[in-house]
Scaffold this motif. Structure first.
Motif, PDB file in Angstrom:
ATOM      1  N   LYS A  39      21.587 -23.905  -6.419  1.00 16.89           N
ATOM      2  CA  LYS A  39      21.299 -24.404  -7.768  1.00 16.89           C
ATOM      3  C   LYS A  39      22.528 -25.036  -8.386  1.00 16.89           C
ATOM      4  O   LYS A  39      22.450 -26.105  -9.016  1.00 16.89           O
ATOM      5  CB  LYS A  39      20.802 -23.256  -8.651  1.00 16.89           C
ATOM      6  N   LEU A  40      23.683 -24.409  -8.210  1.00 15.81           N
ATOM      7  CA  LEU A  40      24.929 -24.970  -8.747  1.00 15.81           C
ATOM      8  C   LEU A  40      25.260 -26.294  -8.064  1.00 15.81           C
ATOM      9  O   LEU A  40      25.733 -27.234  -8.708  1.00 15.81           O
ATOM     10  CB  LEU A  40      26.072 -23.973  -8.562  1.00 15.81           C
ATOM     11  N   ASN A  41      24.982 -26.369  -6.757  1.00 17.56           N
ATOM     12  CA  ASN A  41      25.270 -27.601  -6.020  1.00 17.56           C
ATOM     13  C   ASN A  41      24.434 -28.763  -6.540  1.00 17.56           C
ATOM     14  O   ASN A  41      24.941 -29.877  -6.712  1.00 17.56           O
ATOM     15  CB  ASN A  41      25.005 -27.387  -4.527  1.00 17.56           C
ATOM     16  N   VAL A  42      23.162 -28.496  -6.802  1.00 18.25           N
ATOM     17  CA  VAL A  42      22.294 -29.540  -7.376  1.00 18.25           C
ATOM     18  C   VAL A  42      22.855 -29.987  -8.725  1.00 18.25           C
ATOM     19  O   VAL A  42      22.872 -31.180  -9.058  1.00 18.25           O
ATOM     20  CB  VAL A  42      20.858 -29.008  -7.540  1.00 18.25           C
ATOM     21  N   LEU A  45      21.220  -9.357  -6.559  1.00 18.22           N
ATOM     22  CA  LEU A  45      21.335  -9.529  -8.004  1.00 18.22           C
ATOM     23  C   LEU A  45      21.077 -10.977  -8.404  1.00 18.22           C
ATOM     24  O   LEU A  45      20.389 -11.252  -9.396  1.00 18.22           O
ATOM     25  CB  LEU A  45      22.723  -9.099  -8.479  1.00 18.22           C
ATOM     26  N   GLU A  46      21.628 -11.919  -7.603  1.00 21.91           N
ATOM     27  CA  GLU A  46      21.402 -13.329  -7.892  1.00 21.91           C
ATOM     28  C   GLU A  46      19.921 -13.673  -7.810  1.00 21.91           C
ATOM     29  O   GLU A  46      19.427 -14.498  -8.586  1.00 21.91           O
ATOM     30  CB  GLU A  46      22.206 -14.187  -6.920  1.00 21.91           C
ATOM     31  N   THR A  58      15.968 -16.171 -14.835  1.00 19.90           N
ATOM     32  CA  THR A  58      16.289 -17.494 -15.377  1.00 19.90           C
ATOM     33  C   THR A  58      15.078 -18.413 -15.347  1.00 19.90           C
ATOM     34  O   THR A  58      14.811 -19.155 -16.298  1.00 19.90           O
ATOM     35  CB  THR A  58      17.436 -18.122 -14.573  1.00 19.90           C
ATOM     36  N   ALA A  59      14.340 -18.363 -14.218  1.00 16.10           N
ATOM     37  CA  ALA A  59      13.147 -19.200 -14.101  1.00 16.10           C
ATOM     38  C   ALA A  59      12.132 -18.841 -15.177  1.00 16.10           C
ATOM     39  O   ALA A  59      11.520 -19.722 -15.803  1.00 16.10           O
ATOM     40  CB  ALA A  59      12.543 -19.045 -12.709  1.00 16.10           C
ATOM     41  N   PHE A  96      25.915  -8.304  -0.166  1.00 15.33           N
ATOM     42  CA  PHE A  96      24.470  -8.074  -0.113  1.00 15.33           C
ATOM     43  C   PHE A  96      23.917  -7.763  -1.505  1.00 15.33           C
ATOM     44  O   PHE A  96      22.898  -8.329  -1.928  1.00 15.33           O
ATOM     45  CB  PHE A  96      24.173  -6.907   0.837  1.00 15.33           C
ATOM     46  N   LEU A  97      24.624  -6.875  -2.224  1.00 13.46           N
ATOM     47  CA  LEU A  97      24.157  -6.526  -3.558  1.00 13.46           C
ATOM     48  C   LEU A  97      24.209  -7.731  -4.501  1.00 13.46           C
ATOM     49  O   LEU A  97      23.319  -7.916  -5.340  1.00 13.46           O
ATOM     50  CB  LEU A  97      25.012  -5.382  -4.128  1.00 13.46           C
TER      51      LEU A  97
END
Length: 390
Positions: A305-308, A67-68, A75-76, A62-63
């Motif tokens: 995002k990593l998958n894209v 955080l992500e 990042t955006a 959960f944390l």
């Protein structure tokens, strides 16, 4: 009991409690690391049946999610700021030809082997010890550059309507006794290579070299320069006849071109051109020594995002490896994925749902590692050794 002993016991108990708390909270990361490193279940996994134990993992998950989310927002904001600054810089330089010395210096890349990428909008050509990016603004500019002697087109980059077959007639790589296989990649390969190496040696008598290293890729050659490492390895081991590459999750991000200068933004023509050049450099390290290349595509990732990013990388890998006349295979189908969606389990007849991916959504369980290793072995055939594929 003396005061000193009481103080020692107090510190000791505090350390024990802290260590137990860390194990409780980081249990899933420890389990994933253990599987990846030792290829067997973690000792902590025996506690998974207790709900109170699982709560620690849930709290950390959960944390981590929270955080992500915060990191994604940062990042955006960072990307937006970089884009604004880059656009401002580009506008300032619009009237300056990119082939002049000033721009060439700014765009020079610290890669020191010959590789060229061409597209309709840019050229990347070697000018040791750099790669130089040149934007094509008019058709006649390419001719000017060619006539100036700056452009060197590697034969490997010439378009081929029908890529040459680089494998034998039955579509498998041929290995003779005494020849070696070279495994290259990041933590994905670190999990897969040991299984393939064990089969190659025990069943076929083929030795292997595994230099896979976690947190590596092609985006940051200052941190780890795979093309250079491959060239050095081939020079020391002329018996290597096949290089197997499996990497990618560390790469779909912006990367710097020169220390202190601007980053190339991921998924832009400039970024793709430089990345393709680095792929070609790695391939050249093998083909220049008479070896062939098997490049394994990256499977879908749990993180959106990593998958894209890896989907984009796979398209580049497949295209560039094919242009180079080598072989690319996807890995999604091996892990039960038929589209762009991440799948953790695979339903196997008589076994039910089998877990192939670890909780981090990137790496593999032992079963997942073996499925990819078995696929690699199935693409090989052997002379002067026992061939289980016959």
């Amino acid at each position: 009991m003396t005061a000193g002993n009481k103080k020692f016991l107090k510190v000791f108990y505090l350390l024990c409690i802290t260590m137990m708390a860390l194990l409780w909270l980081q249990q899933r990361s420890i389990n994933a690391y253990w599987i990846q490193t030792y290829h067997q279940g973690s000792p902590l996994s025996v506690l998974d049946k207790y709900s109170a134990w699982q709560v620690g993992g849930d709290i950390t998950a959960f944390l981590s999610t929270q955080l992500e989310s915060v990191q994604a927002d940062i990042t955006a904001l960072n990307d937006e700021t970089i884009a604004v600054v880059n656009n401002h810089l580009i506008n300032m330089q619009d009237d300056i030809p990119l082939v002049d010395n000033q721009s060439a210096e700014e765009l020079a890349l610290l890669i020191d082997s010959q590789a060229v990428f061409k597209s309709s909008s840019l050229l990347i050509f070697p000018q040791k010890p750099f790669l130089q990016v040149v934007e094509i603004k008019a058709m006649d500019k390419e001719q000017v550059i060619t006539n100036s002697g700056l452009l060197i087109v590697s034969p490997a980059f010439k378009d081929r309507s029908e890529p040459e077959l680089i494998v034998n007639k039955d579509n498998r790589f041929l290995l003779e006794k005494g020849q070696k296989v070279f495994f290259v990649g990041d933590s994905l390969m670190q999990g897969v290579a040991p299984h393939a190496m064990r089969s190659l040696l025990k069943v076929h008598g083929i030795e292997s070299i595994n230099l896979s290293k976690q947190s590596t890729g092609l985006s940051y050659p200052r941190f780890y320069n795979w093309p250079q490492m491959a060239r050095e390895t081939f020079s020391k081991n002329p018996d290597i006849k096949l290089m197997v590459v499996f990497m990618g999750p560390n790469d779909p991000w912006d990367f710097p071109v020169v220390r202190g200068k601007r980053f190339l933004k991921f998924n832009t023509p400039e970024w793709e051109g430089v990345y393709r050049a680095r792929i070609q450099q790695l391939i050249n390290a093998a083909t220049d020594h008479g070896a062939q290349v098997l490049w394994i595509g990256v499977p879908n990732m749990k993180d959106t995002k990593l998958n894209v990013g890896v989907i984009k990388l796979n398209k580049i890998y497949q295209s560039q490896v094919t242009i180079a006349g080598q072989r690319y295979i996807p890995s999604n189908d091996l892990l039960g994925m038929q589209d762009d969606q991440f799948v953790k389990f695979l339903r196997i007849p008589n076994r039910g749902n089998v877990t192939l991916r670890t909780d981090d959504g990137v790496h593999f369980t032992i079963i997942g590692q073996k499925r990819i290793a078995d696929k690699i072995i199935s693409l090989l055939r052997f002379n002067d050794s026992m061939d289980v594929n016959k």
